[in-house]
Write a protein that holds these residues in place. Structure first.
Motif, PDB file in Angstrom:
ATOM      1  N   PHE A   1       0.830  -1.202   0.000  1.00  0.00           N
ATOM      2  CA  PHE A   1       0.000   0.000   0.000  1.00  0.00           C
ATOM      3  C   PHE A   1       0.868   1.257   0.000  1.00  0.00           C
ATOM      4  N   GLU A   2       1.880   1.285   0.850  1.00  0.00           N
ATOM      5  CA  GLU A   2       2.748   2.466   0.913  1.00  0.00           C
ATOM      6  C   GLU A   2       3.480   2.681  -0.402  1.00  0.00           C
ATOM      7  N   LYS A   3       3.922   1.602  -1.038  1.00  0.00           N
ATOM      8  CA  LYS A   3       4.594   1.731  -2.338  1.00  0.00           C
ATOM      9  C   LYS A   3       3.645   2.317  -3.380  1.00  0.00           C
ATOM     10  N   GLU A   4       2.383   1.882  -3.340  1.00  0.00           N
ATOM     11  CA  GLU A   4       1.411   2.412  -4.302  1.00  0.00           C
ATOM     12  C   GLU A   4       1.148   3.892  -4.042  1.00  0.00           C
ATOM     13  N   VAL A   5       1.049   4.279  -2.777  1.00  0.00           N
ATOM     14  CA  VAL A   5       0.830   5.687  -2.447  1.00  0.00           C
ATOM     15  C   VAL A   5       2.013   6.541  -2.919  1.00  0.00           C
ATOM     16  N   GLU A   6       3.222   6.042  -2.702  1.00  0.00           N
ATOM     17  CA  GLU A   6       4.406   6.773  -3.166  1.00  0.00           C
ATOM     18  C   GLU A   6       4.397   6.913  -4.679  1.00  0.00           C
ATOM     19  N   MET A   7       3.973   5.861  -5.374  1.00  0.00           N
ATOM     20  CA  MET A   7       3.920   5.896  -6.834  1.00  0.00           C
ATOM     21  C   MET A   7       2.907   6.926  -7.335  1.00  0.00           C
ATOM     22  N   ILE A   8       1.702   6.909  -6.768  1.00  0.00           N
ATOM     23  CA  ILE A   8       0.685   7.834  -7.277  1.00  0.00           C
ATOM     24  C   ILE A   8       1.007   9.286  -6.903  1.00  0.00           C
ATOM     25  N   LYS A   9       1.712   9.467  -5.816  1.00  0.00           N
ATOM     26  CA  LYS A   9       2.178  10.819  -5.472  1.00  0.00           C
ATOM     27  C   LYS A   9       3.149  11.316  -6.549  1.00  0.00           C
ATOM     28  N   LEU A  10       4.082  10.449  -6.972  1.00  0.00           N
ATOM     29  CA  LEU A  10       5.030  10.824  -8.019  1.00  0.00           C
ATOM     30  C   LEU A  10       4.338  11.047  -9.353  1.00  0.00           C
ATOM     31  N   MET A  11       3.240  10.337  -9.592  1.00  0.00           N
ATOM     32  CA  MET A  11       2.499  10.509 -10.838  1.00  0.00           C
ATOM     33  C   MET A  11       1.780  11.851 -10.889  1.00  0.00           C
ATOM     34  N   GLY A  12       1.516  12.429  -9.727  1.00  0.00           N
ATOM     35  CA  GLY A  12       0.867  13.737  -9.711  1.00  0.00           C
ATOM     36  C   GLY A  12      -0.485  13.797  -9.026  1.00  0.00           C
ATOM     37  N   PHE A  13      -0.938  12.680  -8.468  1.00  0.00           N
ATOM     38  CA  PHE A  13      -2.245  12.679  -7.814  1.00  0.00           C
ATOM     39  C   PHE A  13      -2.271  13.607  -6.603  1.00  0.00           C
ATOM     40  N   ASP A  14      -3.468  14.089  -6.268  1.00  0.00           N
ATOM     41  CA  ASP A  14      -3.658  14.941  -5.094  1.00  0.00           C
ATOM     42  C   ASP A  14      -3.948  14.135  -3.836  1.00  0.00           C
ATOM     43  N   GLY A  15      -4.438  12.909  -4.012  1.00  0.00           N
ATOM     44  CA  GLY A  15      -4.783  12.104  -2.849  1.00  0.00           C
ATOM     45  C   GLY A  15      -5.312  10.755  -3.264  1.00  0.00           C
ATOM     46  N   LYS A  16      -5.789  10.002  -2.258  1.00  0.00           N
ATOM     47  CA  LYS A  16      -6.204   8.621  -2.514  1.00  0.00           C
ATOM     48  C   LYS A  16      -7.485   8.306  -1.749  1.00  0.00           C
ATOM     49  N   SER A  17      -8.363   7.543  -2.385  1.00  0.00           N
ATOM     50  CA  SER A  17      -9.548   7.033  -1.712  1.00  0.00           C
ATOM     51  C   SER A  17      -9.136   5.884  -0.797  1.00  0.00           C
ATOM     52  N   LEU A  18      -9.752   5.816   0.387  1.00  0.00           N
ATOM     53  CA  LEU A  18      -9.359   4.831   1.393  1.00  0.00           C
ATOM     54  C   LEU A  18     -10.560   4.026   1.868  1.00  0.00           C
ATOM     55  N   VAL A  19     -10.269   2.838   2.401  1.00  0.00           N
ATOM     56  CA  VAL A  19     -11.337   1.986   2.911  1.00  0.00           C
ATOM     57  C   VAL A  19     -11.188   1.683   4.393  1.00  0.00           C
ATOM     58  N   ASN A  20     -10.061   2.126   5.014  1.00  0.00           N
ATOM     59  CA  ASN A  20      -9.815   1.779   6.406  1.00  0.00           C
ATOM     60  C   ASN A  20      -8.977   2.863   7.081  1.00  0.00           C
ATOM     61  N   PRO A  21      -9.278   3.186   8.345  1.00  0.00           N
ATOM     62  CA  PRO A  21      -8.506   4.218   9.050  1.00  0.00           C
ATOM     63  C   PRO A  21      -7.010   3.920   9.152  1.00  0.00           C
ATOM     64  N   ARG A  22      -6.634   2.649   9.098  1.00  0.00           N
ATOM     65  CA  ARG A  22      -5.211   2.293   9.180  1.00  0.00           C
ATOM     66  C   ARG A  22      -4.410   2.876   8.029  1.00  0.00           C
ATOM     67  N   GLN A  23      -5.070   3.196   6.939  1.00  0.00           N
ATOM     68  CA  GLN A  23      -4.368   3.677   5.750  1.00  0.00           C
ATOM     69  C   GLN A  23      -4.095   5.189   5.791  1.00  0.00           C
ATOM     70  N   ILE A  24      -4.754   5.896   6.699  1.00  0.00           N
ATOM     71  CA  ILE A  24      -4.676   7.365   6.696  1.00  0.00           C
ATOM     72  C   ILE A  24      -3.261   7.864   6.954  1.00  0.00           C
ATOM     73  N   ALA A  25      -2.620   7.347   7.991  1.00  0.00           N
ATOM     74  CA  ALA A  25      -1.300   7.840   8.387  1.00  0.00           C
ATOM     75  C   ALA A  25      -0.286   7.684   7.259  1.00  0.00           C
ATOM     76  N   VAL A  26      -0.359   6.580   6.535  1.00  0.00           N
ATOM     77  CA  VAL A  26       0.572   6.342   5.428  1.00  0.00           C
ATOM     78  C   VAL A  26       0.381   7.400   4.341  1.00  0.00           C
ATOM     79  N   VAL A  27      -0.867   7.631   3.965  1.00  0.00           N
ATOM     80  CA  VAL A  27      -1.159   8.608   2.917  1.00  0.00           C
ATOM     81  C   VAL A  27      -0.699  10.000   3.341  1.00  0.00           C
ATOM     82  N   HIS A  28      -0.989  10.374   4.557  1.00  0.00           N
ATOM     83  CA  HIS A  28      -0.610  11.707   5.017  1.00  0.00           C
ATOM     84  C   HIS A  28       0.904  11.868   5.081  1.00  0.00           C
ATOM     85  N   ARG A  29       1.591  10.826   5.502  1.00  0.00           N
ATOM     86  CA  ARG A  29       3.054  10.903   5.556  1.00  0.00           C
ATOM     87  C   ARG A  29       3.642  11.084   4.163  1.00  0.00           C
ATOM     88  N   VAL A  30       3.149  10.346   3.204  1.00  0.00           N
ATOM     89  CA  VAL A  30       3.686  10.412   1.847  1.00  0.00           C
ATOM     90  C   VAL A  30       3.347  11.752   1.188  1.00  0.00           C
TER      91      VAL A  30
END
Length: 300
Positions: free
Chosen positions: A210-239
């Protein structure tokens, strides 16, 4: 009047079943940027009225502490979307996510009904924003016209599951099946000046992937990511939050360009890197993102 929050920080947008009070009563405790109250896929066909009832009272009665409240309505090919819109607007949601968007006309049809509901329920005209979920090949190919369809539209989002089904493949975890749609949507969003959001990652047991995918989409230019679980929030915000090193460099670039421009100097170096005016907007964006994320303490 168009809502002033079209460009607000949306690193994370977490789906919640609008029908379940236990999920929607206090999601602000997780610190997510936006919540996505779902009337569509998460709600069984015979429970749509119940979900709307729950949604309306949640919007009217719960203090979400400034968190953006987006509602995903049912598709325009269902009998539910018109009443969904009325309930969303009556309750005072911040934005509506249009499921299965395939054309500018889809957005404009929803906009007409939103405007009628704003007038019906006495909300300021233009105060309900829109976002469009692209879930098919046709929708992805029409991304630019969708992005330019309405002043209310703040962004588009990829729905990977439905899109890959239409593509006649499946989610592999490698990202190869989504690469074309992702890049096409980013280009369309940037051309139109709106935001772009990536699809959900459903394997909660593989946080490393999941973290690798978030890092990838950040590099691609995305503004953010849709999430399904609170555990994923911290990773997205950090990246998606600029690091102290990135902030310091951005400050140097902005200050140097401002100074050198006044001196008639077009090219120079910052920390050993060749810099010119083309770097200015990116540096300013880094600082604005740091401010919005609450980590900037400078004076720019």
């Amino acid at each position: 009047m168009i809502h002033p929050n079209k460009k607000r920080l949306r690193r994370s947008m977490m789906f919640l079943n609008a029908q379940k009070p236990s999920l929607i009563k206090d999601p602000y405790v997780y610190g997510v940027d936006s919540i996505m109250l779902d009337l569509e896929d998460a709600v069984a066909e015979n429970q749509k009225d119940s979900a709307r009832f729950s949604l309306y009272h949640a919007l009217k009665e719960i203090d979400y502490h400034g968190m953006e409240r987006v509602v995903r309505i049912n598709g325009l090919d269902t009998p539910h979307w018109k009443e969904d819109i009325r309930v969303c607007v009556a309750g005072g949601c911040d934005a509506i996510r249009i499921a299965k968007t395939e054309s500018a006309k889809d957005v404009q049809i929803v906009e007409e009904h939103v405007l009628a509901a704003e007038r019906e329920f006495g909300r300021p005209e233009g105060s309900t924003l829109l976002m469009a979920a692209l879930e098919s090949c046709r929708g992805v190919l029409n991304a630019l016209e969708i992005c330019e369809s309405s002043d209310r539209l703040f962004g588009i989002a990829l729905s990977g599951g439905d899109y890959t089904k239409d593509l006649q493949t499946h989610i592999t975890g490698t990202g190869i099946e989504l690469a074309g749609a992702r890049q096409h949507m980013i280009m369309a969003a940037r051309a139109a000046g709106v935001q772009c959001f990536d699809t959900v990652f459903t394997n909660l047991d593989d946080m490393e992937a999941f973290e690798k995918e978030v890092e990838m989409i950040k590099l691609m230019g995305f503004d953010g990511k849709s999430l399904v679980n609170p555990r994923q929030i911290a990773v997205v915000h950090r990246v998606f939050t600029p690091t102290p090193k990135e902030i310091i460099f951005a400050e140097k670039v902005v200050r140097e360009i401002d100074e050198k421009k006044a001196q008639g100097i077009g090219v120079f170096t910052v920390d050993g890197k060749m810099i010119d005016i083309a770097f200015y907007d990116g540096a300013k964006r880094t600082i604005e993102l740091a401010k919005a994320s609450g980590v900037y303490e400078g004076d720019l």
